[in-house]
Design a protein around this motif. Structure first.
Motif, PDB file in Angstrom:
ATOM      1  N   LEU B  45       0.830  -1.200   0.000  1.00  0.00           N
ATOM      2  CA  LEU B  45       0.000   0.000   0.000  1.00  0.00           C
ATOM      3  C   LEU B  45       0.863   1.248   0.000  1.00  0.00           C
ATOM      4  N   GLY B  46       1.841   1.261   0.880  1.00  0.00           N
ATOM      5  CA  GLY B  46       2.662   2.464   1.069  1.00  0.00           C
ATOM      6  C   GLY B  46       3.423   2.845  -0.178  1.00  0.00           C
ATOM      7  N   THR B  47       4.138   1.894  -0.750  1.00  0.00           N
ATOM      8  CA  THR B  47       4.923   2.235  -1.932  1.00  0.00           C
ATOM      9  C   THR B  47       4.038   2.232  -3.177  1.00  0.00           C
ATOM     10  N   GLY B  48       3.014   1.383  -3.207  1.00  0.00           N
ATOM     11  CA  GLY B  48       2.132   1.312  -4.366  1.00  0.00           C
ATOM     12  C   GLY B  48       1.368   2.606  -4.590  1.00  0.00           C
ATOM     13  N   VAL B  61       2.010  15.741   1.536  1.00  0.00           N
ATOM     14  CA  VAL B  61       2.251  14.579   2.392  1.00  0.00           C
ATOM     15  C   VAL B  61       2.133  13.337   1.518  1.00  0.00           C
ATOM     16  N   ASP B  62       3.247  12.646   1.366  1.00  0.00           N
ATOM     17  CA  ASP B  62       3.259  11.438   0.555  1.00  0.00           C
ATOM     18  C   ASP B  62       2.430  10.351   1.242  1.00  0.00           C
ATOM     19  N   TYR B  63       1.819   9.440   0.462  1.00  0.00           N
ATOM     20  CA  TYR B  63       0.965   8.422   1.071  1.00  0.00           C
ATOM     21  C   TYR B  63       1.745   7.541   2.043  1.00  0.00           C
ATOM     22  N   LEU B 130      11.018   1.270  12.480  1.00  0.00           N
ATOM     23  CA  LEU B 130      12.405   1.263  11.982  1.00  0.00           C
ATOM     24  C   LEU B 130      12.468   0.732  10.548  1.00  0.00           C
ATOM     25  N   LEU B 131      11.699  -0.330  10.290  1.00  0.00           N
ATOM     26  CA  LEU B 131      11.733  -0.930   8.952  1.00  0.00           C
ATOM     27  C   LEU B 131      11.141   0.003   7.896  1.00  0.00           C
ATOM     28  N   SER B 132      10.305   0.938   8.314  1.00  0.00           N
ATOM     29  CA  SER B 132       9.681   1.835   7.340  1.00  0.00           C
ATOM     30  C   SER B 132      10.686   2.885   6.839  1.00  0.00           C
ATOM     31  N   ILE B 133      11.739   3.085   7.585  1.00  0.00           N
ATOM     32  CA  ILE B 133      12.710   4.129   7.187  1.00  0.00           C
ATOM     33  C   ILE B 133      13.440   3.768   5.884  1.00  0.00           C
ATOM     34  N   GLY B 136      11.495   4.569   2.861  1.00  0.00           N
ATOM     35  CA  GLY B 136      11.326   5.956   2.459  1.00  0.00           C
ATOM     36  C   GLY B 136      10.615   6.846   3.479  1.00  0.00           C
ATOM     37  N   PHE B 137      10.275   6.298   4.650  1.00  0.00           N
ATOM     38  CA  PHE B 137       9.596   7.116   5.664  1.00  0.00           C
ATOM     39  C   PHE B 137      10.588   8.085   6.313  1.00  0.00           C
ATOM     40  N   ARG B 138      10.175   9.321   6.506  1.00  0.00           N
ATOM     41  CA  ARG B 138      11.040  10.314   7.136  1.00  0.00           C
ATOM     42  C   ARG B 138      10.368  10.887   8.383  1.00  0.00           C
TER      43      ARG B 138
END
Lengths: 341, 260
Positions: B45-48, B61-63, B130-133, B136-138
């Motif tokens: 979902l996040g990257t898609g 705000v990016d999804y 942590l894994l979301s970083i 691309g999560f900031r």
């Protein structure tokens, strides 16, 4: 002061009375047995004494604390080994014990002293750091016994401590129970193994259908039966033999059974030959002879008219006990399941 | 040997906490397994949907930025539900009796379970964060980021309390497991984790406002990304209230649990 005083204690589950207002006392330091078939009410009785089940009648005191009013004090003064394993199998032996020690409020110093001590007592020191799922049934039982004793309870309850263990492991477990009792702990154990109660217990309360039907030392209970029983199987009718035997001074009692006679005598080993000779003289053909020394098994049979194992499922045994006269019980039961005769 | 007269026996709470942590550390496959579903949400979902214009999400705000707090909240919900399951698993294997026959109050047992369950759920949700970083999560507001721990802790306590309250109504773990699986997804969808609640019909929005996860996810957005829908005070107030209520309800219901 008695370690346990049970006063009119009862518990009903709906209409079913599991324990029917029983009263007795257990002395300090005693190794006390509750003996009876499954469903006799032993576990329910112990459950109430441990505060895990609430009584519906009467009460009891354990170490002077009332099981209704002082539940926390009762829990603090007892150790319990349940019928089913109650260990965390993902933890090691030591971790199970440390968990227990913390729940029972032992200080760190006391814990470090007691944990190795009880592990030693049940010979589990070598596997103390293995997870419990690698233990055998006997080792798990020993760990539970050690755990029940860890916080030095005044009374230790053991519910069927050797259920499901093989004969050798059972005998070992008896030794550990004796060792604890020798250290002054009052032990109350339930069992449906006659020989276990006989070998271990100072006193035995025999339970049946929720009531205590006898309470004494195994020796006294057996002495109450009057002697050995010589069982004579006969090929044909016993005719005058019972009367003839009743006239002999060393015969205590004669009971006619389905396939022959049960003769209670003073000294069974010597009298077997005499019984056979008398039968011969009466013209009765003897097909088999057996001698049984009094055991708690025969005591139970005498008290209830049922054998413990046969009575294991009391729902099945009930019709036989109600339907048949005492001397026909054996035959009625034998023909029951397979529909013979 | 002393018998505590206090309703809370700290050593007993500690014993239960240590036990939960020991089991958690010893079963890494369970930890990894619990992280797989949230990780799938993040990746697919996040990257898609990354870069897609989703109605209701502020521009700029990016999804992925939007969804990470929601998935972290989901991880926590997932982890916390295991605390209720653990009580029933203890009953299944007989260990519950050992706990119930000990001279510690039921409240202590509930608090011990809450402590253990919250810790493990917290660790799992932090791992997802942590894994979301690398995906691309900031973290936009590093100074407020430590507050995220408080949010996660309050959420964990709330849902572990909820799990215990629910578990005390069940006698075996199977029925409970089915119910929890059924309950987790609506809680997740009705929390604004995937899209803003105001995109939903009004009635459904009200339901979302009763969901503690809504405030947890919103507070996480506030402290990590900086786009909360409600004031942080409201979020934290609702979370604290939810945590207290759930623990009290859990303790009250667990009080009636019989050992048999």
């Amino acid at each position: 002061m008695a370690a346990i005083r049970v006063e009119g204690l009862g518990r009903a589950f709906g209409d079913t009375v599991a324990v029917d207002e029983v009263s007795f006392e257990v002395g300090r330091g005693e190794l006390f047995g509750l003996l009876g078939p499954n469903g006799a009410g032993k576990s329910t009785l112990v459950g109430m004494c441990c505060t895990l089940l609430r009584p519906t009648a009467g009460t009891a005191t354990v170490s002077g604390h009332d099981i209704r009013a002082e539940r926390a004090a009762v829990r603090g003064s007892i150790g319990v080994v349940f019928q089913e394993t109650a260990l965390d199998e993902e933890l090691t032996g030591v971790e199970n014990l440390v968990f227990h020690a913390r729940l029972y409020g032992l200080s760190r110093a006391r814990r470090r002293e007691r944990v190795p001590e009880v592990l030693d007592l049940v010979d589990l020191a070598d596997v103390a750091d293995d997870t419990v799922d690698t233990y055998s049934g006997g080792m798990k039982r020993r760990l539970e016994i050690a755990r029940g004793f860890l916080h030095e309870p005044a009374v230790l309850f053991l519910d069927e401590p050797t259920l499901g263990l093989d004969a050798g492991t059972r005998r070992d477990t008896w030794e550990y129970i004796r060792a604890l009792n020798d250290r002054g702990v009052t032990v109350v154990m339930t069992t449906h193994y006659m020989e276990e109660a006989d070998a271990l217990c100072d006193r035995v309360a025999i339970m049946d259908n929720g009531a205590v039907v006898a309470l004494d030392s195994p020796t006294q209970l057996k002495a109450g039966l009057g002697g050995d029983v010589v069982t004579v199987e006969t090929a044909d009718r016993v005719t005058g033999l019972p009367d003839r035997l009743r006239g002999v001074d060393w015969v205590r009692g004669v009971e006619v059974t389905g396939g022959g006679l049960g003769v209670t005598v003073d000294d069974g080993a010597r009298r077997v030959a005499d019984v056979v000779r008398l039968a011969d003289e009466a013209g009765v053909t003897v097909s088999a002879v057996d001698r049984r020394a009094p055991s708690l098994e025969t005591v139970f049979l005498d008290l209830t008219g049922r054998e413990v194992r046969a009575g294991g499922d009391s729902g099945l045994a009930e019709p036989a006990a109600v339907g048949g006269r005492g001397d026909e019980l054996g035959a009625a039961r034998a023909s029951g399941p397979d529909g013979g005769e | 040997m002393t018998v505590s007269r206090l309703p809370v026996d700290l050593q007993g709470v500690y014993a239960l906490w240590v036990r939960d942590i020991t089991r958690f550390v010893r079963a890494p496959s369970q930890v990894v397994g619990a992280l797989l579903t949230p990780l799938l949400f993040l990746v697919f979902l996040g990257t898609g949907f990354s870069g897609a214009a989703i109605p209701g999400i502020p521009e700029g705000v990016d999804y992925l930025q939007y969804i990470v707090p929601g998935v972290v909240g989901f991880t926590l919900l997932f982890g916390a539900s295991f605390a209720g399951l653990a009580i029933l698993a203890d009953r299944d294997v007989g260990f519950l009796k050992e706990i119930l026959v000990a001279p510690v109050s039921r409240t202590s047992i509930v608090l011990g379970r809450v402590a253990g369950g919250s810790t493990t759920a917290l660790v799992q949700s932090l791992l997802i964060l942590l894994l979301s970083i690398p995906l691309g999560f900031r973290v936009r507001r590093p100074l407020l980021a430590p507050l995220a721990l408080v949010v996660l802790l309050l959420l964990a306590v709330t849902f572990v309390g909820f799990g215990i309250a629910l578990a005390s109504q069940f006698r075996d773990s199977q029925g409970f497991g089915i119910l929890v699986q059924f309950a987790i997804l609506p809680l997740f969808f009705l929390s604004g984790a995937l899209y803003p609640l105001d995109q939903l019909p009004t009635v459904v929005q009200y339901l979302g406002l009763l969901n503690p996860l809504t405030y947890g996810v919103d507070a996480l957005r506030g402290v990590l990304v900086g786009n909360a829908a409600y004031p942080l005070v409201v979020d934290f107030g609702a979370l604290a209230l939810g945590a207290v209520v759930m623990v009290v309800v859990g303790a009250a219901l667990f009080e009636r649990v019989e050992a048999g």
